[in-house]
Motif scaffolding. Structure first.
Motif, mmCIF file in Angstrom:
data_model
loop_
_atom_site.group_PDB
_atom_site.id
_atom_site.type_symbol
_atom_site.label_atom_id
_atom_site.label_comp_id
_atom_site.label_asym_id
_atom_site.label_seq_id
_atom_site.Cartn_x
_atom_site.Cartn_y
_atom_site.Cartn_z
ATOM 1 N N THR A 1 -56.055 -214.175 35.224
ATOM 2 C CA THR A 1 -54.645 -214.302 35.607
ATOM 3 C C THR A 1 -53.949 -215.427 34.844
ATOM 4 O OG1 THR A 1 -55.222 -215.773 37.444
ATOM 5 C CG2 THR A 1 -55.104 -213.421 37.931
ATOM 6 N N ASN B 1 -47.746 -209.743 33.938
ATOM 7 C CA ASN B 1 -48.147 -209.415 35.309
ATOM 8 C C ASN B 1 -49.171 -208.291 35.316
ATOM 9 O OD1 ASN B 1 -46.353 -211.327 36.157
ATOM 10 N ND2 ASN B 1 -44.786 -209.896 36.834
ATOM 11 N N MET B 2 -48.973 -207.306 34.440
ATOM 12 C CA MET B 2 -49.913 -206.191 34.354
ATOM 13 C C MET B 2 -51.297 -206.696 33.963
ATOM 14 S SD MET B 2 -51.541 -204.220 31.816
ATOM 15 C CE MET B 2 -52.570 -202.769 32.027
ATOM 16 N N ASP C 1 -53.910 -214.738 41.615
ATOM 17 C CA ASP C 1 -52.762 -213.970 41.132
ATOM 18 C C ASP C 1 -51.539 -214.127 42.021
ATOM 19 O OD1 ASP C 1 -53.293 -212.187 43.321
ATOM 20 O OD2 ASP C 1 -54.656 -211.040 42.056
ATOM 21 N N GLY D 1 -53.201 -208.333 36.639
ATOM 22 C CA GLY D 1 -53.722 -207.407 37.645
ATOM 23 C C GLY D 1 -54.992 -206.707 37.235
ATOM 24 N N ASP E 1 -43.799 -207.192 40.039
ATOM 25 C CA ASP E 1 -45.027 -207.979 40.161
ATOM 26 C C ASP E 1 -46.138 -207.099 40.729
ATOM 27 O OD1 ASP E 1 -46.712 -210.114 39.993
ATOM 28 O OD2 ASP E 1 -45.600 -211.411 41.353
ATOM 29 N N LEU E 2 -47.315 -207.670 40.811
ATOM 30 C CA LEU E 2 -48.471 -206.922 41.303
ATOM 31 C C LEU E 2 -48.303 -206.556 42.770
ATOM 32 C CD1 LEU E 2 -51.223 -209.195 39.722
ATOM 33 C CD2 LEU E 2 -50.358 -207.034 38.820
ATOM 34 N N GLY F 1 -57.229 -199.810 40.096
ATOM 35 C CA GLY F 1 -55.936 -200.262 39.624
ATOM 36 C C GLY F 1 -55.135 -199.129 39.018
ATOM 37 N N ILE G 1 -54.802 -202.166 43.241
ATOM 38 C CA ILE G 1 -53.818 -203.052 42.615
ATOM 39 C C ILE G 1 -52.837 -202.180 41.843
ATOM 40 C CG2 ILE G 1 -53.419 -204.971 41.027
ATOM 41 C CD1 ILE G 1 -56.309 -205.814 41.461
ATOM 42 N N ASP G 2 -51.555 -202.288 42.195
ATOM 43 C CA ASP G 2 -50.506 -201.535 41.502
ATOM 44 C C ASP G 2 -49.811 -202.480 40.530
ATOM 45 O OD1 ASP G 2 -48.738 -199.515 40.824
ATOM 46 O OD2 ASP G 2 -47.326 -200.040 42.419
ATOM 47 N N VAL G 3 -49.808 -202.109 39.235
ATOM 48 C CA VAL G 3 -49.254 -203.014 38.221
ATOM 49 C C VAL G 3 -47.887 -202.528 37.759
ATOM 50 C CG1 VAL G 3 -51.588 -203.539 37.437
ATOM 51 C CG2 VAL G 3 -50.221 -201.864 36.188
#
Length: 648
Positions: free
Chosen positions: A319, A71-72, A200, A75, A43-44, A8, A60-62
């Motif tokens: 989540t 949202n972070m 998520d 993730g 968002d993720l 992540g 996973i990019d937060v």
């Protein structure tokens, strides 16, 4: 069982997280139009990359903006390695600190710092920023250690890789470092849990229906599996599985997964949806739903807020995001830097597992103040300073820490045992559903029948079934009813909330008994007479709906369970009010005379000799009377004698 790695990102807005992911994978994780237009992640985002050893890992990019911390946090669930991205020209910023605090509180320890945009500053500046990073992480990673003991896990060293995601400088070195960190993480892995996927993302696909995505936290989920959506406890079937946008037979622990779900029960929300972000997909009966979370809470030293009785907070775990009220159980107030046992009273029901980590943010202004570990899903509101409660929570906390240190050799046996339990629970629920479908007028399946169906008469297997039933009842999946009958009791098992559907056939049978009722007379109806009533209804073109003798017997059984009628002897019935009158009058007669006769009964009840015989058959069967001498004479039976003794 193989477990896969999830990587992540974390870091302040505009420090280059999404650009870095694109440099590593060649794919842009920003999918929303607003993200493209504004140039920020909201968002993720999800993608994958192949390591140099051939292993494929999920990414996973937060979002980095303060407004999207929820949202972070969603993730972070399931992340094995985090790339903490820090822009070299800005250094550590507010969301860098908040993200780092969240990672620490959620138990993420495998962090690789990526110093991005290094081409924008000189060497002296880079060295200063790196020193700042080491000091900041060293300070933060002493927070949340058990019993406030500081453990120098970083050894004053922080892994930092210098890159420029825009130009590609340092990307290959970063790939190499990622591979080393992945290998390190595999050595740290603990016992895998049962299959559990915090949702998520939810969307619909044409021709497929509802699809959910998430990171599978343990076990496997196969296409065709029957699963449950928590906390709604909605039953579903997995129609299909995708891993990294490829069809798969199953998804495994640590994989970013997409499940195509088909709802299999009738429960539906007001807006027609049955699954949401924040839900959890898991085997039926595997999770407990509650509004009460008993936990160990730690507040960040740099927080300016304390937590006291009924402090309102935003609660994040997995989540799930929900508002709650915090109630300290071991102190009056939890101050910054302190830890305490608390009960978090959620404003909506949720499902978590012991050992799950969580974050709390102050209600207003919205800021991260702490987090901790869930010890149990509570049953009720707990009181402050209750010795029994505090001792239990301390024991639960000790057990969780001991489990984290268990030898990995124990994993296969534990996993096998867990899978066997889940399989047995699924078998029980399937048997219940099948049996009740075949017996729609029964309030539940007799436990003895369930034992025979699954256990085949084996005592050891029956003990395992009983254990599963207790767990299923605790989790709110089944209900147990003890049905008290005149001379015995029977235990019935049914899905929680199950009710027999009232039908026209039940109403018709009630009408038949009501039409025969007379306050001054007793009456009895046998099965043949009841069948004749229904046959007469058919001839007059009034639909009875009863298709067979078996269905008639099922309805009669249901009415007995509802205490509306009584079977006085084989296939002969009357109302429960009449049997009560019979017991009362016969008891009175035997209190006056040691022996009563058929003629006396006929006279007292103003009925026929045939009905008087049926009265004696009934009172003999329930132990109110016993034959003595002639066939037409009766003495007080054992049951009546016991009742008379108790009455004295």
């Amino acid at each position: 069982m193989e477990r896969h790695v999830i990587i992540g990102t974390a870091g302040h807005i505009d420090h280059g997280k999404t650009t870095l992911v694109k440099a590593l994978t060649g794919r842009d994780t920003d999918r929303l139009k607003e993200e493209k237009a504004r140039g920020i992640t909201i968002d993720l985002g999800f993608t994958w990359m192949d390591l140099t050893d051939g292993e494929r890992v999920g990414i996973i990019d937060v979002p980095g903006h303060e407004k999207f911390i929820a949202n972070m946090t969603a993730g972070v669930v399931g992340m094995d390695l985090v790339l903490l991205v820090i822009a070299a020209d800005e250094g550590i910023m507010p969301q860098t600190r908040e993200h780092l605090a969240i990672l620490r509180l959620l138990g993420v320890e495998n962090i690789l710092v990526v110093l991005n945009k290094c081409d924008l500053v000189d060497e002296e500046w880079l060295e200063m920023v790196e020193q700042q990073i080491c000091e900041e992480m060293q300070q933060l990673f002493t927070v949340g250690q058990r019993n406030n003991q500081v453990e120098d896990k970083l050894d004053n060293n922080v892994d930092i890789v210098r890159v420029s995601a825009k130009s590609g400088s340092g990307i290959e070195e970063l790939r190499s470092q990622i591979l080393k960190c992945v290998k390190k993480q595999k050595e740290m892995w603990k016992t895998p849990a049962f299959p559990r996927l915090p949702v998520d993302r939810v969307f619909s696909m044409k021709g497929s229906g509802t699809v959910v995505t998430g990171t599978l936290l343990g076990g496997k989920i196969h296409s065709g599996d029957r699963v449950m959506i928590y906390p709604q406890q909605t039953s579903c079937r997995v129609r299909g599985v995708q891993v990294h946008e490829q069809e798969a037979e199953a998804c495994e622990a640590g994989q970013r997964s997409a499940l195509n779900l088909v709802q299999t029960d009738r429960r539906q929300s007001s807006d027609g949806k049955f699954v949401y972000r924040g839900n959890v997909i898991a085997p039926e009966g595997s999770m407990k739903v509650s509004r009460y979370v008993n936990a160990k809470l730690t507040l960040l030293p740099q927080s300016k807020r304390s937590v006291e009785h009924q402090t309102r907070l935003h609660f994040y775990s997995g989540t799930t995001e929900v508002l709650c009220r915090a109630v300290p159980l071991s102190c009056e107030k939890v101050e910054p830097g302190e830890s305490a046992y608390v009960q978090l009273r959620l404003e909506e029901p949720a499902a978590f597992c012991p050992g799950d980590r969580f974050i709390v943010r102050f209600y207003s202004p919205l800021e991260t103040i702490g987090g901790g570990i869930i010890l149990e899903m509570g049953e009720k509101k707990e009181r402050k300073y209750h010795d029994g409660v505090l001792q239990r929570l301390e024991l639960l906390e000790n057990n969780l820490w001991n489990q984290e240190n268990k030898c990995s050799k124990e994993i296969p046996d534990q996993e096998k045992s867990l899978q066997e339990q889940i399989s047995l629970e699924k078998r029980i629920m399937d048997e219940l559903e099948s049996w009740l479908s075949a017996h729609p007028y029964r309030r539940g399946m007799p436990k003895t029948v369930l034992f025979n169906q699954i256990g085949k008469g084996k005592k050891e297997q029956n003990r395992e079934i009983q254990k599963c039933l207790i767990l299923l009842e605790e989790h709110g999946n089944v209900g147990c009813i003890r049905l008290q009958q005149e001379n015995s009791s029977i235990e019935l098992i049914s899905p929680e909330g199950y009710k027999v559907k009232e039908t026209e056939e039940i109403s018709k049978l009630r009408e038949i008994f009501a039409s025969q009722s007379d306050e001054n007379k007793v009456f009895f109806l046998n099965k043949v007479e009841l069948e004749t009533f229904f046959e007469s209804a058919r001839k007059t073109k009034k639909k009875s709906g009863i298709q067979s003798q078996d269905e008639l017997m099922e309805i009669l059984n249901y009415m007995q369970e509802e205490n509306e009628i009584t079977e006085v002897c084989e296939s002969v019935y009357t109302t429960t009010e009449i049997t009560l009158k019979i017991r009362t009058e016969v008891s009175r007669m035997l209190s006056v005379s040691k022996v009563i006769t058929l003629s006396q009964v006929k006279e007292v009840f103003q009925t026929s000799r045939k009905n008087a015989r049926l009265i004696f058959e009934y009172t003999d069967r329930i132990g109110f009377t016993a034959k003595e001498g002639a066939q037409t004479e009766r003495l007080a039976g054992n049951k009546l004698q016991r009742e008379q003794i108790r009455g004295k």
